[in-house]
Enzyme design. Sequence first.
Site, PDB file in Angstrom:
ATOM      1  CG  ASN A  54      30.555  44.062  35.042  1.00 17.43           C
ATOM      2  OD1 ASN A  54      30.487  43.600  36.187  1.00 17.43           O
ATOM      3  ND2 ASN A  54      31.576  43.808  34.245  1.00 17.43           N
TER       4      ASN A  54
ATOM      5  NE  ARG B 180      31.348  39.684  34.588  1.00 20.76           N
ATOM      6  CZ  ARG B 180      32.520  39.883  35.152  1.00 20.76           C
ATOM      7  NH1 ARG B 180      32.811  41.037  35.698  1.00 20.76           N
ATOM      8  NH2 ARG B 180      33.409  38.921  35.172  1.00 20.76           N
TER       9      ARG B 180
ATOM     10  CG  HIS C 110      37.495  35.937  32.501  1.00 19.35           C
ATOM     11  ND1 HIS C 110      38.813  35.663  32.796  1.00 19.35           N
ATOM     12  CD2 HIS C 110      37.208  37.090  33.151  1.00 19.35           C
ATOM     13  CE1 HIS C 110      39.293  36.600  33.593  1.00 19.35           C
ATOM     14  NE2 HIS C 110      38.332  37.481  33.825  1.00 19.35           N
TER      15      HIS C 110
ATOM     16  NE  ARG D 120      41.337  37.613  41.135  1.00 22.62           N
ATOM     17  CZ  ARG D 120      40.469  37.613  40.131  1.00 22.62           C
ATOM     18  NH1 ARG D 120      40.101  36.495  39.558  1.00 22.62           N
ATOM     19  NH2 ARG D 120      39.958  38.735  39.698  1.00 22.62           N
TER      20      ARG D 120
ATOM     21  CD  GLU E 152      33.939  40.297  29.620  1.00 21.01           C
ATOM     22  OE1 GLU E 152      34.725  41.257  29.629  1.00 21.01           O
ATOM     23  OE2 GLU E 152      33.788  39.531  30.583  1.00 21.01           O
TER      24      GLU E 152
END
Length: 415
Positions: free
Chosen positions: A7, A99, A189, A250, A396
Amino acid sequence: MNVFVLNCGSSSLKFQIIDTDLEKIANDKDICLAKGLIERIGSQALITLHVIGKEPFKSAEPIRDHKAALTYISKWISNPETRIPGINSLDDIHAVGHRVVHGAERFKMSVKIDKEVIAGIEDCIDIAPLHNPANLKGIHAAKELFGPNVPQVAIFDTAFHSTMPEISYLYAIPYQLYRRFKIRKYGFHGTSHRYIAYRYRKIMGIPREQVNIITLHLGNGSSACAIKNGRSYDTSMGMTPLEGLMMGTRCGDIDPTVIEYLIHKEGTTLDEVYSVLNKRSGVLGISGLTNDMRDLLMEIEEHQDRRAILAVDMYCNKIKKYIGAYMSALNGADAICFAGGIGENSPEIRRNVCSNMSYIGLELDHELNEEAVNGKEMEISTPTSKVKIFVIPTNEELVMARDTVRVILDVPRVF
Ligand code: AMP
């Protein structure tokens, strides 16, 4: 089969080595052998490498780029002192899973990486300028390091949400703009929401088609997903991961007019405003202290800082609003599942989110809620709660490793 799961962020690289195959997948017997993280690539990097069951190795060294980071990891793997079970050199790595953040409308599931796929990921840079370039760097570096005989697979953050109906993914702007430029909600996600839904159906012992739940991935980036009949029906992030819930840095949902207004008022540039909305807003922007939820909660406990309390209450209120919206979109859901660094570890945030939700019959068991920390997968609602509440630590990397195996062996990839 030993799968190296990778990732790559713009200045970081996370990996795991997972021993898995079809039999292990069927019996839930996949084993994570080693994992690691290299942060601050491009300067004095912080390195943590960990053979599972042993003490982690930590170091700080200059690392120039992603290729240098991967080379560093490969030397660690091959070092006789490292001793990862069953792995003596890079030859013992049989596949790599990457990823990739944005697959747009082109990639609806994980795929084996070839020239065409690389070109496709490059095409998505236009709408994912912050993420896909780093993922591509990882792909190129891994290709060089592992050689052409080690298959590589791309697993897309957006893929799980490709089942969203038009009613969920279209923005209410002229339809031609969607047709011409593919401006729409894609969601992110996805690998995490997919894993949570998979674990939920395993816990409940029900088929995929009966999974009607709301999943909450609450970490530095946060998103909610409405899952209908086992598929993503709606999600809070949009064309980019800026939309939706309030996050660490964010802003989440905002009136787009604010952007033009800020440029005008501050005499600043579009880039600068986007930097504010992406990097200096959210929990950090409101508290003025930190984007780290754990630190913020400590600050509240010690000093009852007003703006820290406000940031946490706003963060939770936004989640509550999305739960309400998705309850309505799904005509009711059977469970709400918490995951991500915050969702998995913070009883305070879960308590706040689940408070005053008697209108849907939601009842949190406060004792169980306190117990659900440090990676515990458990139900935390009372027996009489009409909607169940779960904490399901996400994984994940496991989804990525399993998809890598399935893609290479060309078997169906439904979790
Ligand atoms: P992630 O992006 O999923 O790794 O999650 C990172 C976020 O989880 C950070 O804001 C952390 O402060 C937060 N987090 C981790 N542990 C805790 C905890 N025990 N309580 C509250 N927040 C936590």
